[in-house]
Design an enzyme around this catalytic site. Structure first.
Site, PDB file in Angstrom:
ATOM      1  N   HIS A 193      73.838  14.558 -14.355  1.00 38.50           N
ATOM      2  CA  HIS A 193      72.692  15.475 -14.370  1.00 38.50           C
ATOM      3  C   HIS A 193      72.387  15.951 -12.951  1.00 38.50           C
ATOM      4  O   HIS A 193      72.659  15.251 -11.989  1.00 38.50           O
ATOM      5  CB  HIS A 193      71.482  14.773 -14.981  1.00 38.50           C
ATOM      6  CG  HIS A 193      71.567  14.684 -16.482  1.00 38.50           C
ATOM      7  ND1 HIS A 193      70.508  14.967 -17.304  1.00 38.50           N
ATOM      8  CD2 HIS A 193      72.609  14.368 -17.295  1.00 38.50           C
ATOM      9  CE1 HIS A 193      70.883  14.826 -18.575  1.00 38.50           C
ATOM     10  NE2 HIS A 193      72.150  14.445 -18.596  1.00 38.50           N
ATOM     11  N   GLU A 194      71.803  17.123 -12.886  1.00 36.02           N
ATOM     12  CA  GLU A 194      71.488  17.786 -11.606  1.00 36.02           C
ATOM     13  C   GLU A 194      72.735  18.022 -10.749  1.00 36.02           C
ATOM     14  O   GLU A 194      72.627  18.294  -9.554  1.00 36.02           O
ATOM     15  CB  GLU A 194      70.440  17.008 -10.795  1.00 36.02           C
ATOM     16  CG  GLU A 194      69.078  16.905 -11.450  1.00 36.02           C
ATOM     17  CD  GLU A 194      68.946  15.649 -12.307  1.00 36.02           C
ATOM     18  OE1 GLU A 194      69.699  14.699 -12.079  1.00 36.02           O
ATOM     19  OE2 GLU A 194      68.089  15.661 -13.210  1.00 36.02           O
ATOM     20  N   GLU A 249      74.212  18.127 -17.159  1.00 31.55           N
ATOM     21  CA  GLU A 249      72.950  18.786 -17.455  1.00 31.55           C
ATOM     22  C   GLU A 249      73.116  20.208 -16.928  1.00 31.55           C
ATOM     23  O   GLU A 249      73.581  21.088 -17.635  1.00 31.55           O
ATOM     24  CB  GLU A 249      71.794  18.053 -16.801  1.00 31.55           C
ATOM     25  CG  GLU A 249      70.445  18.634 -17.169  1.00 31.55           C
ATOM     26  CD  GLU A 249      69.326  17.904 -16.445  1.00 31.55           C
ATOM     27  OE1 GLU A 249      68.328  17.613 -17.087  1.00 31.55           O
ATOM     28  OE2 GLU A 249      69.446  17.659 -15.210  1.00 31.55           O
ATOM     29  N   GLU A 280      70.799   6.735 -11.355  1.00 26.34           N
ATOM     30  CA  GLU A 280      70.074   7.789 -10.638  1.00 26.34           C
ATOM     31  C   GLU A 280      70.400   7.606  -9.163  1.00 26.34           C
ATOM     32  O   GLU A 280      70.187   6.534  -8.600  1.00 26.34           O
ATOM     33  CB  GLU A 280      68.571   7.682 -10.881  1.00 26.34           C
ATOM     34  CG  GLU A 280      67.752   8.697 -10.083  1.00 26.34           C
ATOM     35  CD  GLU A 280      68.213  10.143 -10.298  1.00 26.34           C
ATOM     36  OE1 GLU A 280      68.279  10.575 -11.459  1.00 26.34           O
ATOM     37  OE2 GLU A 280      68.529  10.824  -9.299  1.00 26.34           O
ATOM     38  N   HIS A 282      72.860   3.926 -16.503  1.00 24.21           N
ATOM     39  CA  HIS A 282      72.174   5.032 -15.836  1.00 24.21           C
ATOM     40  C   HIS A 282      72.226   4.818 -14.330  1.00 24.21           C
ATOM     41  O   HIS A 282      71.810   3.772 -13.841  1.00 24.21           O
ATOM     42  CB  HIS A 282      70.709   5.130 -16.293  1.00 24.21           C
ATOM     43  CG  HIS A 282      69.997   6.296 -15.695  1.00 24.21           C
ATOM     44  ND1 HIS A 282      68.785   6.201 -15.063  1.00 24.21           N
ATOM     45  CD2 HIS A 282      70.344   7.601 -15.639  1.00 24.21           C
ATOM     46  CE1 HIS A 282      68.418   7.403 -14.643  1.00 24.21           C
ATOM     47  NE2 HIS A 282      69.333   8.265 -14.980  1.00 24.21           N
ATOM     48  N   GLU A 294      64.048  18.146 -21.601  1.00 23.72           N
ATOM     49  CA  GLU A 294      62.967  17.509 -20.849  1.00 23.72           C
ATOM     50  C   GLU A 294      61.871  18.495 -20.468  1.00 23.72           C
ATOM     51  O   GLU A 294      60.702  18.135 -20.399  1.00 23.72           O
ATOM     52  CB  GLU A 294      63.510  16.806 -19.603  1.00 23.72           C
ATOM     53  CG  GLU A 294      64.157  17.751 -18.594  1.00 23.72           C
ATOM     54  CD  GLU A 294      64.804  17.025 -17.408  1.00 23.72           C
ATOM     55  OE1 GLU A 294      64.836  15.793 -17.401  1.00 23.72           O
ATOM     56  OE2 GLU A 294      65.279  17.719 -16.492  1.00 23.72           O
ATOM     57  N   PRO A 349      58.732  25.853  -9.853  1.00 18.67           N
ATOM     58  CA  PRO A 349      59.002  24.720  -8.944  1.00 18.67           C
ATOM     59  C   PRO A 349      59.966  23.670  -9.480  1.00 18.67           C
ATOM     60  O   PRO A 349      60.108  23.482 -10.679  1.00 18.67           O
ATOM     61  CB  PRO A 349      57.613  24.099  -8.746  1.00 18.67           C
ATOM     62  CG  PRO A 349      56.806  24.544  -9.913  1.00 18.67           C
ATOM     63  CD  PRO A 349      57.363  25.858 -10.369  1.00 18.67           C
ATOM     64  N   ASN A 350      60.648  23.016  -8.554  1.00 19.75           N
ATOM     65  CA  ASN A 350      61.543  21.919  -8.877  1.00 19.75           C
ATOM     66  C   ASN A 350      61.518  20.917  -7.728  1.00 19.75           C
ATOM     67  O   ASN A 350      61.085  21.245  -6.631  1.00 19.75           O
ATOM     68  CB  ASN A 350      62.980  22.448  -9.102  1.00 19.75           C
ATOM     69  CG  ASN A 350      63.808  21.470  -9.909  1.00 19.75           C
ATOM     70  OD1 ASN A 350      64.181  20.420  -9.435  1.00 19.75           O
ATOM     71  ND2 ASN A 350      64.042  21.807 -11.169  1.00 19.75           N
TER      72      ASN A 350
END
Lengths: 709, 709
Positions: A478-479, A497, A410, A408, A503, A187-188
């Site tokens: 990332h992602e 990433e 997000e 950062h 992580e 899962p993600n």
């Protein structure tokens, strides 16, 4: 440097239907044919089949397909050889040397021309489709790209499930024929698998007769990311592009081209690691002044949240947040907010004391109580700090210690919101002394229905990098979509990433062989912000509720600074965990993040990797080895060292009884004198590895008390 | 001014299931009930049924629906009465006077509360759903809103087909029961109809017993636009929201609310025109300094392209354009590019000579060779002029004549691209002296799969307006969602298209009764940039290849400046066409664009509208009449004039034999003296109308030679 060998223009009779091309050293041979109107190609390496005859073509939306009915109308060959200097990298200069075949195909029934450009290097093949502007082909929409890669045998593959949204999977090592039965979709927060035999690139394979084959793509620009779907009866991979919200796979306007489809091949696994073909297939740097782009070694307020000891969120009071309406000063702090001024200062102190460039701080800005999983549009503004994070005070404090804070962003994959705030967010960074941003794309994409790896988002990621360059900001996304060598063109893209990083050691763990595969796969497209350096591998020592452990010995954690090439390296563990092992931590302090040379000493995907690198502008070398669950015995020859020099060598290795699970912190540090004649025999424990620093002796006094190793 | 009458808090026993409320004048009565767990409402006007018992509720994605199982737990009544001053408008001040009923409903099985707030005005009812933040309702996704409007009879309706992407349809006048058989989806560049009985709001109806009923919505913010789908067996309309790319209809985070659902009702059609209920249901102005917001009368480089005589594009050489790559200076000009410096100067001269504020110039920027229909992402940059449009030179020229150039931002519905360039585009405007932009959204939306009227785009349009306000820019958005009174809150939204405008007169024509309906429908939400004033109604006189004609007499073209209220009015025809009729053009020069008072003299939807308006800050009045294909005889009483004053009256009316098709340019101008005692009898021709200016006499000399009218 540039040596463009005269193109051989071969306008051939209409009967023409086949062409062949050899690599500069003659070991690779490409064959291109038009078989009954269908274009095909095949690739041999030292007379062994790498790619059997494989079809090429496109299925279009509403227009006639570009799949058959072609005649070969023109074939041009040329050669290219030059050497270029990357802004940062594994080596000081990179040679770009290939023979090229450009074929022009005409589809008689529609009178449309397409070109296929093949570039054959000594280390592999890159090819792409080109669509010239023409009367009958101006705009078109791709339903699917049908590029085949017909495998010559049931190879061993190192693969992760195909997915439109995430690459954060553990690798499976299996025969191609076993992919279907071993498909395991863990899962993600956002994931969309599409086929029981779909896998992602870069895909690493090994044939039974010892060929190492890597399939990937280069220069993914304004196009959907390619997956590979396996016809497991015939062992034929076929391209499977990421769709958009309507199921279409690409909106094209001529003149245009696909990304390069890449096949790296060798009978020596080290050549796969050494290959720079993907960078070579990208455009030269488009940023004129690159003086502001600098490799970064950093620590950060991050692992404490990943482990679950602290939180990104400031309060537990809020069921949800509306930015600009929620008054945080009226909420009760949860007491475990990591990004608070006091603790960030502690990180700054630690960074300054130990020579780190930057301190990443996640969770500094309002909104983290409620940040993904809700299809929330206005989730962050990238400007407003929590009440306990004092931007100006911290910037002044950091600046006074010669350290930068790393921004950062997000985005929660709410990319319209990010783009709306992007200019202000970057300007905020400039105004406050930030020059690097870690961005994140956790959760399902907004615009809803789009995927992380579709054309829409591929366009966005590059937009974010290009906009950042205007502000002299470096980006570590990332992602985002997995890289395809674009860091050559935009070297401010210093990290990504796009794989299962450290992580996951806190979320149940990565397989012990994980880091013996990533350099063969994920890293072929560009550096990864793997965030190594976890010394306290038993995570319940950090958070009693976390029963995960890092599937690595401490010594291997050091090695990753070498084996996982990146100009951006984090020492991810908590300062207090480093402070308990300052002898081992010395390696992280010493290790470089930019290199003049790299020697790939040993490599076998899924088993071990040993790499030596020469630090930029010095005569110092660093070696790293990462090994799988079986460990590995290295016999190294230091002949790459300067014959006239002496070196202080420090070996950080697993103790005899070390083991990634049972005894991960057992390490031994050995110091001595090394020369080009030195030979080493070092054993990596199961899930272990070793790191070595080899520092040039500049003053004989340094050698006092040390003996030859 | 503000008079908030004490709320009567009625916390009633659990058995409670019904509530009623009367309008301030007692003529409207609302009944709210919870029937077997289902909330319903009904509305009467003077004891006649307007809305029969109608259900309320929501279907949700993945969560239990909010449709049934409710109990009424609380009902609160209150009254409100204040008067506010619009920044621009039809009247100087607006009274906001209503009685309110707020009901709180609990869904027992899920323990979720929703509120429904009813505001009952003398002119109608507004109600909305409110979703408080609560444990069991934080985020939710709307599958459909199920708000019913049960009609009390088979009314005559004036409707256009429901469509997620366009409102550019001709109206049909039919019984409700005939909607299905009369549904006619005429083509558009982007359109998505959804139901054989789906219609758009604002929907105008007339009952057999003489009630005029209008259904619409107010304050559409961060929510999908509502259509109405008719159950034509039972004559029940139900809300039908515009979906997103995934078929969902709204992403909600509590606390939040729906827009207001509005029912304007009267037995006098003029009251429908006069109603300010939709503005009253919007929030007060959120822009603090509104001094820069000014009504605008303008001409422009536009009609010549609409008619097909000139082009937006600079060249015919290019099959497609890539901005930044296409070098226009190397292309051959097509010789009919409208937005060229020389011709724009001619427009500036004309504007300056005749008292216009601005000159719109469309087609000034690169990209028009290739601008819609191709799902093109980077279609315009909003910054780069064509080689023959000299921004600085024209700005200086315009400024020297006291005229502004109006910016044009065609987005081609590529809204990511627009948002990426928006700041730079607005800054470019500020830097170059523009203060108003006409924006356009022609073609299918990017992000692909989204619709013009979905939540995503509703969010965008308001974003564009709010961002514009930061730069003190006024916005006139075409092809955007139809307005819902947001111009009260953001008065820099000075115009919208959102209906079939004058341009369609060039594309085959509008029905003759079109302008007798729009003020009852489209204009209820806010002003329309209808672009009237076409004097040369036979379009083959402008472009021999255009066989369309304007379905209006010339006199009616003048009237539209009054009947189609807007603070933004274009004189859309070519200067040379005006120059042939300077006597009639005088009305356009004289007419105001902002008003202190408005008197609705005569009105019958689909037949005729006659309106008198008093120009802001003056004692001058202007009257306009628009009539359908049958013409109309008006008997007017000028008693609204100041009893103590005398006026010069000029009547611009159809000649006796005028006819919108056969003799459109036959007009008569009559001049005389008028007082409050004057009575007029004026005949509008078929498809005709008239315009009247009534200017206060300040000096008796003005009356010389004139007699009482």
């Amino acid at each position: 440097m540039k040596k463009l060998i005269v193109a051989l223009l071969l306008v051939l009779p209409l009967a023409l239907h086949a062409e062949s091309l050899k690599s500069p050293n003659g070991e690779l041979e490409l064959t291109f044919k038009v078989q009954d109107g269908v274009p095909t190609y095949a690739l041999n390496y030292k007379n062994k089949e790498v790619i059997k005859e494989s079809k090429l073509g496109f299925e279009l939306v509403k227009l006639d397909n570009l799949m058959k009915g072609f005649t070969l109308v023109k074939a041009e060959k040329s050669s290219f050889d030059n050497t270029w200097t990357p802004v940062w990298g594994e080596v000081k200069t990179i040679r770009n040397h290939y023979n090229e075949l450009e074929v022009t195909l005409n589809q008689t029934s529609t009178d449309r021309n397409i070109l296929i450009r093949f570039r054959l290097f000594d280390d592999g093949l890159g090819f792409r489709y080109e669509f010239p502007q023409q009367k009958n082909l101006v705009y078109f929409t791709i339903k699917e790209e049908h590029t085949q890669f017909a495998m010559a045998g049931d190879h061993t593959a190192f693969w992760i499930p195909g997915d439109y949204d995430t690459q954060e999977y553990d690798y499976t090592e299996s025969k191609l024929s076993e992919i279907r039965s071993k498909m395991n979709i863990t899962p993600n927060t956002s994931q969309t698998s599409f086929s029981p035999t779909g896998v992602q690139t870069s895909l690493m394979m090994k044939s039974q007769d010892g060929l190492y084959i890597n399939l990937h793509e280069a220069a993914l620009v304004n196009y959907a990311c390619m997956h590979l779907n396996l016809d497991d009866k015939n062992l034929i991979f076929e391209s499977w592009l990421t769709p958009d919200a309507q199921g279409n796979k690409g909106y094209m306007q001529t003149p245009c081209q696909s990304p390069w489809r890449t096949i790296i091949v060798s009978d020596n696994a080290r050549d796969i690691l050494a290959s720079k073909m993907i960078l070579n297939l990208n455009e030269p740097c488009k940023i004129k002044d690159t003086s502001w782009i600098k490799p970064v070694k950093y620590v950060g307020v991050w692992w404490e949240m990943i482990v679950g000891r602290n939180s990104w969120a400031y309060t537990d009071d809020l069921p949800s947040v509306k930015l600009g309406e929620t008054d945080y000063t009226k909420t009760k702090p949860n007491g475990k907010h990591g990004a608070n001024t006091k603790d960030v200062k502690r990180y700054i102190d630690f960074a300054a004391e130990n020579g780190f460039d930057q301190v990443l701080v996640e969770g500094w800005n309002e909104g983290w109580e409620d940040w993904f999983g809700h299809s929330k549009d206005y989730v962050f503004d990238f400007l407003t700090p929590y009440p306990d994070f004092h931007v100006k005070e911290l910037q002044q404090y950091a600046a006074s210690k010669g350290v930068k804070i790393m921004m950062h962003h997000e985005t929660s994959a709410s990319v319209r919101n990010y783009e709306r705030h992007m200019d202000a967010a970057y300007q905020f960074m400039v105004d406050n002394g930030y020059n690097a941003v870690k961005s994140g794309y956790v959760g399902d994409i907004l615009p809803r229905g789009e995927y992380h790896y579709g054309q829409w988002m591929v366009n966005h990621y590059l937009y974010a990098v290009k906009e950042a360059a205007k502000y002299k900001i470096m980006v570590n996304a990332h992602e985002a979509v997995r890289p395809t060598g674009l860091c050559r063109t935009y070297p401010n893209l210093i990290g990504n990433e796009s794989a299962r990083g450290t992580e996951y050691e806190s979320f149940g763990g990565n397989k012990p062989f994980h880091t013996t595969i990533l350099p063969f796969t994920r890293l072929k497209g560009g550096p990864m912000d793997y965030t190594p350096g976890i010394f306290q591998t038993q995570l319940n020592k950090v958070n009693p509720n976390n029963n995960s452990f890092v599937h690595s010995t401490l010594a291997r954690q050091l090695a990753l600074y070498i084996t996982m090439y990146s100009p951006l390296q984090m020492a991810a563990d908590l300062p207090e965990n480093y402070e308990k092992h300052m002898d081992a931590f010395q390696f992280i302090k010493d290790v470089a993040v930019d290199w003049d040379n790299t020697v790939y000493l040993e490599a076998e995907p899924g088993d071990y990797i040993t790499i030596a690198r020469k630090a930029k502008g010095t005569n110092n070398w660093f070696i790293g080895n990462t090994s799988d669950e079986n460990g590995h015995l290295s016999k190294l020859d230091l002949s790459f060292l300067d014959k006239d020099k002496k070196y202080i060598i420090t070996i950080y290795k697993d103790a005899k009884d070390a083991h990634y699970e049972k005894n991960p912190q057992a390490y031994v540090i050995q110091k001595g004198i090394a020369t080009a004649k030195s030979k080493l025999k070092i054993k990596a424990a199961p899930g272990g590895g070793y790191a070595i620093s080899i520092l040039e002796v500049k003053d004989k006094k340094e050698m006092k008390g040390l003996s030859k190793i």
